[in-house]
Design an enzyme around this catalytic site. Structure first.
Site, PDB file in Angstrom:
ATOM      1  N   SER A  12     -84.484-108.849 -46.284  1.00 34.44           N
ATOM      2  CA  SER A  12     -84.958-107.581 -46.853  1.00 34.44           C
ATOM      3  C   SER A  12     -85.377-106.595 -45.773  1.00 34.44           C
ATOM      4  CB  SER A  12     -86.159-107.838 -47.762  1.00 34.44           C
ATOM      5  OG  SER A  12     -85.854-108.823 -48.708  1.00 34.44           O
TER       6      SER A  12
ATOM      7  N   SER B 280     -91.402-113.905 -44.897  1.00 39.17           N
ATOM      8  CA  SER B 280     -92.401-114.968 -45.097  1.00 39.17           C
ATOM      9  C   SER B 280     -92.446-115.881 -43.876  1.00 39.17           C
ATOM     10  CB  SER B 280     -92.040-115.821 -46.318  1.00 39.17           C
ATOM     11  OG  SER B 280     -91.923-115.026 -47.466  1.00 39.17           O
TER      12      SER B 280
ATOM     13  N   GLU C 145     -81.667-120.531 -52.772  1.00 38.98           N
ATOM     14  CA  GLU C 145     -83.041-120.046 -52.902  1.00 38.98           C
ATOM     15  C   GLU C 145     -83.455-120.060 -54.378  1.00 38.98           C
ATOM     16  OE1 GLU C 145     -83.718-116.323 -50.933  1.00 38.98           O
ATOM     17  OE2 GLU C 145     -85.849-116.293 -51.430  1.00 38.98           O
TER      18      GLU C 145
ATOM     19  N   ASN D 187     -86.151-110.580 -60.993  1.00 41.07           N
ATOM     20  CA  ASN D 187     -85.604-111.128 -62.245  1.00 41.07           C
ATOM     21  C   ASN D 187     -84.721-110.120 -62.975  1.00 41.07           C
ATOM     22  OD1 ASN D 187     -87.092-113.324 -61.498  1.00 41.07           O
ATOM     23  ND2 ASN D 187     -87.908-113.696 -63.549  1.00 41.07           N
ATOM     24  N   GLU D 188     -84.968-108.826 -62.765  1.00 38.75           N
ATOM     25  CA  GLU D 188     -84.067-107.827 -63.382  1.00 38.75           C
ATOM     26  C   GLU D 188     -82.656-108.002 -62.813  1.00 38.75           C
ATOM     27  OE1 GLU D 188     -87.036-107.059 -62.048  1.00 38.75           O
ATOM     28  OE2 GLU D 188     -88.171-106.500 -63.845  1.00 38.75           O
TER      29      GLU D 188
HETATM   30  C1  FAD Z   1     -94.219-112.556 -51.458  1.00 34.20           C
HETATM   31  C2  FAD Z   1     -92.815-112.161 -51.071  1.00 34.20           C
HETATM   32  C3  FAD Z   1     -92.139-112.895 -50.098  1.00 34.20           C
HETATM   33  C4  FAD Z   1     -90.850-112.505 -49.692  1.00 34.20           C
HETATM   34  N1  FAD Z   1     -90.244-113.201 -48.681  1.00 34.20           N
HETATM   35  C5  FAD Z   1     -89.066-112.732 -48.171  1.00 34.20           C
HETATM   36  C6  FAD Z   1     -88.477-113.334 -47.006  1.00 34.20           C
HETATM   37  O1  FAD Z   1     -88.983-114.311 -46.453  1.00 34.20           O
HETATM   38  N2  FAD Z   1     -87.349-112.792 -46.496  1.00 34.20           N
HETATM   39  C7  FAD Z   1     -86.735-111.714 -47.073  1.00 34.20           C
HETATM   40  O2  FAD Z   1     -85.696-111.281 -46.583  1.00 34.20           O
HETATM   41  N3  FAD Z   1     -87.270-111.120 -48.184  1.00 34.20           N
HETATM   42  C8  FAD Z   1     -88.413-111.594 -48.733  1.00 34.20           C
HETATM   43  N4  FAD Z   1     -88.976-110.978 -49.842  1.00 34.20           N
HETATM   44  C9  FAD Z   1     -88.355-109.752 -50.352  1.00 34.20           C
HETATM   45  C10 FAD Z   1     -87.718-109.880 -51.726  1.00 34.20           C
HETATM   46  O3  FAD Z   1     -86.486-110.572 -51.673  1.00 34.20           O
HETATM   47  C11 FAD Z   1     -87.555-108.429 -52.260  1.00 34.20           C
HETATM   48  O4  FAD Z   1     -88.856-107.931 -52.473  1.00 34.20           O
HETATM   49  C12 FAD Z   1     -86.773-108.387 -53.543  1.00 34.20           C
HETATM   50  O5  FAD Z   1     -85.408-108.670 -53.306  1.00 34.20           O
HETATM   51  C13 FAD Z   1     -86.879-106.989 -54.238  1.00 34.20           C
HETATM   52  O6  FAD Z   1     -86.583-105.971 -53.352  1.00 34.20           O
HETATM   53  P1  FAD Z   1     -87.585-104.723 -53.144  1.00 34.20           P
HETATM   54  O7  FAD Z   1     -88.953-105.261 -52.908  1.00 34.20           O
HETATM   55  O8  FAD Z   1     -86.990-103.834 -52.106  1.00 34.20           O
HETATM   56  O9  FAD Z   1     -87.633-103.973 -54.549  1.00 34.20           O
HETATM   57  P2  FAD Z   1     -86.552-102.896 -55.085  1.00 34.20           P
HETATM   58  O10 FAD Z   1     -85.172-103.381 -54.819  1.00 34.20           O
HETATM   59  O11 FAD Z   1     -86.938-101.544 -54.558  1.00 34.20           O
HETATM   60  O12 FAD Z   1     -86.833-102.964 -56.625  1.00 34.20           O
HETATM   61  C14 FAD Z   1     -87.929-102.308 -57.252  1.00 34.20           C
HETATM   62  C15 FAD Z   1     -87.839-102.557 -58.750  1.00 34.20           C
HETATM   63  O13 FAD Z   1     -86.624-102.007 -59.276  1.00 34.20           O
HETATM   64  C16 FAD Z   1     -85.880-102.995 -59.966  1.00 34.20           C
HETATM   65  N5  FAD Z   1     -84.455-102.815 -59.747  1.00 34.20           N
HETATM   66  C17 FAD Z   1     -83.844-102.503 -58.566  1.00 34.20           C
HETATM   67  N6  FAD Z   1     -82.492-102.448 -58.734  1.00 34.20           N
HETATM   68  C18 FAD Z   1     -82.251-102.724 -60.038  1.00 34.20           C
HETATM   69  C19 FAD Z   1     -81.065-102.851 -60.823  1.00 34.20           C
HETATM   70  N7  FAD Z   1     -79.845-102.662 -60.284  1.00 34.20           N
HETATM   71  N8  FAD Z   1     -81.189-103.180 -62.137  1.00 34.20           N
HETATM   72  C20 FAD Z   1     -82.408-103.370 -62.687  1.00 34.20           C
HETATM   73  N9  FAD Z   1     -83.573-103.271 -61.989  1.00 34.20           N
HETATM   74  C21 FAD Z   1     -83.505-102.960 -60.685  1.00 34.20           C
HETATM   75  C22 FAD Z   1     -86.328-104.297 -59.358  1.00 34.20           C
HETATM   76  O14 FAD Z   1     -86.136-105.373 -60.266  1.00 34.20           O
HETATM   77  C23 FAD Z   1     -87.803-104.040 -59.109  1.00 34.20           C
HETATM   78  O15 FAD Z   1     -88.547-104.247 -60.288  1.00 34.20           O
HETATM   79  C24 FAD Z   1     -90.229-111.380 -50.294  1.00 34.20           C
HETATM   80  C25 FAD Z   1     -90.907-110.672 -51.304  1.00 34.20           C
HETATM   81  C26 FAD Z   1     -92.174-111.049 -51.699  1.00 34.20           C
HETATM   82  C27 FAD Z   1     -92.867-110.245 -52.769  1.00 34.20           C
END
Ligand code: FAD
Length: 386
Positions: free
Chosen positions: A129, A161, A244, A371-372
């Site tokens: 990410s 993480s 994962e 989950n979305e």
């Molecule tokens: C505690 C924690 C640990 C993590 N650890 C790691 C790690 O070790 N390495 C790593 O690489 N990443 C890690 N992540 C990142 C995680 O994979 C991302 O947070 C996740 O993929 C969501 O991306 P974002 O936070 O950019 O949210 P966004 O992509 O900006 O999404 C924001 C909201 O919009 C919704 N949304 C976005 N696109 C769509 C769509 N097409 N259809 C419907 N809804 C949509 C999402 O569901 C969400 O509710 C971690 C996250 C957390 C919270």
């Protein structure tokens, strides 16, 4: 559930339970049960105990040092250790990068990394990410430019993480900007001690430090650390994400949390309350359904190529965890904030993990792909859309 299992699987479950009773330190178990922060050493000690038994990478093929477990054995092991309050086996090595290396890596990479992973001598973290590239991961911008025998990496990762525990990071980087986004990504292994890497802590809502931001400034990475083909990283990235999601149902932990909720209700004299009984019955039905779904999937799917099943498990498992956690937190009432959040390290109350777990579980429906996004994957598959 025992009638669903073969005698060999029942015997294996007993063996796992005995091992947990004998080898898991009571101090670590107590920390997990109370939702306290685990230190690097807590993870190391537990990983060492597993490695000594040959169970740290149990599902790996024997030729790479695993125990060759099938999907059902892997499920039994995960279910039991989570139920008994053993620390999560940090998945970045065993579950994520290890299978990528033994599936797509070359012989040198296999020899260099797999023995150290399986004996717990090396720790990885996951650099997928980025700010602006989470759900839309293919839009990632961390750039790797080939210069002779190395790449020069610039950019940043976020939510990484346990980067502060890690010796290495496996990273998705952009190696071609002139093609569609998925076609210009590569999978690099980067030594965290390389000059130009900076790790900054991020504290999450429950007050712990387990995620980080990682910055790369002119970081030189030898070309031999490229896994597979340049610009083919998206294939490896998706393979890894399936693994994962496959471990996210976490039925053992939910069983433990249900028992904790019941103990709390009894302490509060609510055990005969009709609303409480109906709620607990619903949770148990949902958990049983999840266990059976998991069992059906592990017995029919090839765990080395998890697909849409992994998304289904992630959705059901994480949402049940959250509902159980929120219910237990409601039972605490106002006391939740007072005794649970204020002084976590000195808290002696056995039921005290509830608020911290409830807060941490907010992340389960986000990490590993929200989950979305998983619902989109299931819908596309079910409707036959590609
Ligand atoms: C505690 C924690 C640990 C993590 N650890 C790691 C790690 O070790 N390495 C790593 O690489 N990443 C890690 N992540 C990142 C995680 O994979 C991302 O947070 C996740 O993929 C969501 O991306 P974002 O936070 O950019 O949210 P966004 O992509 O900006 O999404 C924001 C909201 O919009 C919704 N949304 C976005 N696109 C769509 C769509 N097409 N259809 C419907 N809804 C949509 C999402 O569901 C969400 O509710 C971690 C996250 C957390 C919270």
């Amino acid at each position: 559930m025992s009638s669903l299992w073969t005698p060999e699987q029942v015997a294996f479950r007993d063996e796992v339970r005995t091992f947990l009773r004998e080898k898991l330190s009571p101090v670590t178990r107590d920390k997990v049960r109370r939702g306290l922060a685990l230190q690097k050493q807590d993870h190391e000690d537990w990983h060492d105990a597993l490695a000594e038994k040959g169970w740290y990478a149990g599902f790996w093929p024997k030729e790479y040092g695993g125990a060759g477990w099938d999907a059902a054995q892997t499920f039994i092991f995960n279910d039991e250790y989570a139920y008994h309050g053993a620390p999560w086996v940090l998945p970045y090595c065993v579950n994520y990068v290890g299978p990528v290396i033994f599936t797509y890596g070359n012989d040198d990479q296999k020899a260099r990394f797999l023995p150290d992973i399986v004996s717990n001598k090396v720790r990885f973290c996951q650099g997928y990410s980025e700010p602006g590239a989470g759900s839309d991961l293919a839009s990632l911008r961390t750039r790797a430019v080939r210069q002779g025998d190395h790449y020069v990496v610039n950019g940043s990762k976020i939510w990484t993480s346990h980067a502060h525990f890690a010796d290495w990071i496996f990273c998705l980087v952009r190696t071609d900007t002139d093609v569609r986004p998925q076609a210009g990504i590569s999978f690099l292994l980067i030594d965290m001690k390389t000059p130009g890497i900076e790790v900054q802590p991020i504290t999450t809502i429950e007050g712990h430090h387990h995620v980080n931001a990682v910055f790369f400034s002119d970081v030189k990475v030898p070309v031999e650390n490229l896994v597979g083909q340049e610009n083919a990283g998206w294939t490896y990235a998706k393979f890894l994400l399936g693994h994962e999601r496959m471990i996210s149902a976490d039925t053992g932990k939910t069983r433990r949390h249900l028992e904790r909720a019941q103990a709390l209700a009894e302490e509060r004299g609510l055990q005969d309350d009709p609303g409480h009984k109906a709620q607990m019955a619903q949770f148990h039905v949902d958990l049983k359904a999840l266990e059976w779904l998991t069992l059906r999937l592990v017995q029919t799917s090839d765990q080395h190529a998890p697909g849409v099943e992994a998304s289904m498990l992630k959705i059901r498992g994480t949402e049940l965890q959250q509902r159980v956690g929120e219910y237990a937190f409601d039972l605490l009432g106002l006391e939740g904030a007072a005794f649970d959040i204020a002084e976590p390290e000195t808290d002696e109350t056995p039921l005290s993990g509830i608020a911290r777990d409830m807060l941490l579980q907010k992340a389960t429906t986000i990490w590993g792909g929200s989950n979305e996004i998983q619902r989109g994957i299931v819908a596309k598959h079910t409707l036959g859309l590609r």
